[in-house]
Design a protein around this motif. Structure first.
Motif, PDB file in Angstrom:
ATOM      1  N   SER A  71       0.843  -1.197   0.000  1.00 34.59           N
ATOM      2  CA  SER A  71       0.000   0.000   0.000  1.00 34.59           C
ATOM      3  C   SER A  71       0.876   1.243   0.000  1.00 34.59           C
ATOM      4  CB  SER A  71      -0.903   0.029   1.240  1.00 34.59           C
ATOM      5  OG  SER A  71      -1.840  -1.006   1.208  1.00 34.59           O
ATOM      6  N   ASP A  75      -2.463   5.806  -1.602  1.00 35.74           N
ATOM      7  CA  ASP A  75      -3.687   5.007  -1.501  1.00 35.74           C
ATOM      8  C   ASP A  75      -4.409   5.252  -0.185  1.00 35.74           C
ATOM      9  OD1 ASP A  75      -3.164   3.801  -3.949  1.00 35.74           O
ATOM     10  OD2 ASP A  75      -2.264   2.010  -3.062  1.00 35.74           O
ATOM     11  N   TRP A  78      -5.899   8.754  -0.059  1.00 39.17           N
ATOM     12  CA  TRP A  78      -7.073   8.824  -0.936  1.00 39.17           C
ATOM     13  C   TRP A  78      -8.281   8.177  -0.262  1.00 39.17           C
ATOM     14  CZ3 TRP A  78      -7.610  10.206  -6.366  1.00 39.17           C
ATOM     15  CH2 TRP A  78      -8.866   9.871  -6.902  1.00 39.17           C
ATOM     16  N   LYS A  79      -8.066   6.982   0.283  1.00 40.84           N
ATOM     17  CA  LYS A  79      -9.189   6.255   0.871  1.00 40.84           C
ATOM     18  C   LYS A  79      -9.766   6.988   2.075  1.00 40.84           C
ATOM     19  CE  LYS A  79     -10.532   1.524   1.924  1.00 40.84           C
ATOM     20  NZ  LYS A  79     -10.094   0.119   1.921  1.00 40.84           N
ATOM     21  N   GLN A  83     -13.787   8.048   1.981  1.00 37.94           N
ATOM     22  CA  GLN A  83     -14.822   7.529   2.868  1.00 37.94           C
ATOM     23  C   GLN A  83     -15.500   8.635   3.670  1.00 37.94           C
ATOM     24  OE1 GLN A  83     -12.767   4.612   5.243  1.00 37.94           O
ATOM     25  NE2 GLN A  83     -12.063   6.096   6.750  1.00 37.94           N
ATOM     26  N   ALA A 181     -14.992  -3.166  -4.474  1.00 36.88           N
ATOM     27  CA  ALA A 181     -13.981  -3.043  -3.421  1.00 36.88           C
ATOM     28  C   ALA A 181     -13.798  -4.361  -2.674  1.00 36.88           C
ATOM     29  CB  ALA A 181     -14.360  -1.929  -2.446  1.00 36.88           C
ATOM     30  N   GLN A 208     -10.728  -0.973  -4.539  1.00 37.08           N
ATOM     31  CA  GLN A 208     -10.514  -1.109  -3.098  1.00 37.08           C
ATOM     32  C   GLN A 208      -9.554  -0.042  -2.589  1.00 37.08           C
ATOM     33  OE1 GLN A 208      -9.795  -1.920   0.752  1.00 37.08           O
ATOM     34  NE2 GLN A 208     -11.485  -2.850  -0.380  1.00 37.08           N
ATOM     35  N   ARG A 209      -8.478   0.198  -3.307  1.00 39.01           N
ATOM     36  CA  ARG A 209      -7.451   1.143  -2.869  1.00 39.01           C
ATOM     37  C   ARG A 209      -7.908   2.590  -2.960  1.00 39.01           C
ATOM     38  NH1 ARG A 209      -3.690   0.100  -7.279  1.00 39.01           N
ATOM     39  NH2 ARG A 209      -2.539   1.889  -6.449  1.00 39.01           N
ATOM     40  N   ARG A 210      -8.643   2.899  -4.028  1.00 41.29           N
ATOM     41  CA  ARG A 210      -9.031   4.287  -4.278  1.00 41.29           C
ATOM     42  C   ARG A 210     -10.505   4.357  -4.699  1.00 41.29           C
ATOM     43  NH1 ARG A 210      -3.667   6.360  -7.720  1.00 41.29           N
ATOM     44  NH2 ARG A 210      -2.131   5.362  -6.323  1.00 41.29           N
ATOM     45  N   PRO A 211     -11.423   4.136  -3.755  1.00 41.62           N
ATOM     46  CA  PRO A 211     -12.853   4.179  -4.098  1.00 41.62           C
ATOM     47  C   PRO A 211     -13.251   5.556  -4.617  1.00 41.62           C
ATOM     48  CG  PRO A 211     -12.532   4.187  -1.715  1.00 41.62           C
ATOM     49  CD  PRO A 211     -11.188   3.911  -2.321  1.00 41.62           C
ATOM     50  N   GLU A 285     -17.257  -0.831   1.280  1.00 40.08           N
ATOM     51  CA  GLU A 285     -16.198   0.096   0.911  1.00 40.08           C
ATOM     52  C   GLU A 285     -16.239   0.586  -0.535  1.00 40.08           C
ATOM     53  OE1 GLU A 285     -12.537  -0.372   3.813  1.00 40.08           O
ATOM     54  OE2 GLU A 285     -12.619  -2.063   2.414  1.00 40.08           O
TER      55      GLU A 285
END
Length: 339
Positions: A71, A75, A78-79, A83, A181, A208-211, A285
């Motif tokens: 990771s 990432d 961003w996440k 969220q 995700a 998953q890394r960058r929704p 996610e």
């Protein structure tokens, strides 16, 4: 002082680290940005929404996954932004400010933290939160990496759209992807080398890394007359159950409307020998929107119908979710305190 690529937060210290990451935290202009004890944010309507969420190493992300994938700070940053922006979006609001608290081990590379700041700022910019100012935050030392962000937002209409407003006869609609995700997480979390992933599987891992929450959709749904809305963070069935319980109704999902979502996940499902519908129904996610609208209303752009809201069943289901008229057999969704 160590070479730049070997520099850690312990070598640099708090003031030195702040000097490196604050210029990388770029959002809309604030009345008073980082540097003082608190930020100053305008609240023109006299009321605003606020949310807070935390990502913790080995709980919400891994620095190195069983697949061998690592990771990046980008990432994780961003996440964290995505969220929190999604929670504001789910209230029918537009994000206006963010503050960030970082807990870092002594040996964390400074370059990783700089990358995190850039990832947070890139998400704010690229997801379209152009009114969101980044007002600063806090730094602390700990045994693992964690990032907590709090985001405020101004309502697009006079009142927020709550999860408790769904009414019998409403159409249940979603905006955004379902299961992507979760499929990406499954690929990351198994000991199959990431070098073997197909292009389709790589795209799931990016999810998953960058929704990418649909930030324009929340205010649009509020303006169109949505009766209930919430962020899809823990799975369609689990979040649907939360909405149904809060509203005192039954939500009946139609599996036929979800086949297109499952189809996108077939490559990863075949590799991992999993039913893709499990990810669609139980995977979190993606940070799309679960929304209800009056039945006669034309759905706003980007939304699609996935079910209906029904009256509680006398002597039966008082509130909750059904799938094709029956109680779901599995796909319970994510819980921070399970496992």
């Amino acid at each position: 002082m160590p070479a730049a690529d070997l520099l850690t937060v312990g070598n640099l210290g708090e003031s030195g680290l702040l000097a490196r990451i604050l210029p990388r935290l770029q959002g809309a202009s604030a009345l008073l940005g980082p540097g003082d004890d608190a930020a100053l944010i305008a609240a023109p309507g006299g009321k605003f929404v606020i949310t807070v969420d935390t990502l913790v190493e080995n709980q919400d992300f891994r620095l190195r996954w069983p697949s061998g994938f690592e990771s990046s700070g980008f990432d994780v940053g961003w996440k964290s932004a995505a969220q929190n922006l999604s929670d504001v979006n789910a209230m029918g609001a537009v994000a206006t400010s963010a503050v960030i608290s970082l807990t870092l081990p002594h040996a964390t590379p400074v370059s990783w933290v700089e990358d995190l700041a850039e990832g947070f700022s890139a998400a704010v910019r690229e997801l379209g939160a152009t009114s969101c100012a980044i007002g600063g935050g806090d730094l602390g030392r700990g045994s693992e990496v964690s990032i907590t962000a709090a985001v405020t937002g101004n309502l697009a209409t006079d009142h927020p759209v709550l999860r408790s407003g769904a009414k019998p006869g409403d159409v249940v609609a979603v905006c955004g992807s379902l299961g992507v995700a979760a499929a990406g997480l499954a690929l990351l979390d198994v000991p199959i080398s990431h070098l073997e992933w197909s292009k389709d599987e790589q795209a799931l891992v990016v999810g998953q890394r960058r929704p990418a929450p649909p930030l324009a959709a929340g205010p649009a749904a509020a303006g169109a007359g949505a009766t209930a809305m919430m962020d899809l963070s823990d799975g369609l069935l689990k979040d649907g159950r939360r909405m149904a319980t809060a509203s005192g109704v039954v939500i009946d999902f139609d599996s036929r409307t979800l086949k297109v979502d499952a189809q996108r996940l077939c490559s990863a499902a075949a590799r991992l020998r999993t039913d893709p519908m499990e990810w669609v129904l139980g995977g979190g996610e993606d940070h799309g929107l679960l929304t209800t609208f009056p039945g006669a209303l034309e759905l706003p752009e980007g939304f699609r119908a996935v079910g209906v809201v029904k009256e509680p069943v006398r002597g039966g289901l008082a509130s909750g979710v059904l799938l094709d008229g029956k109680l779901p057999e599995s796909a319970q969704g994510f819980d921070h305190f399970e496992g």
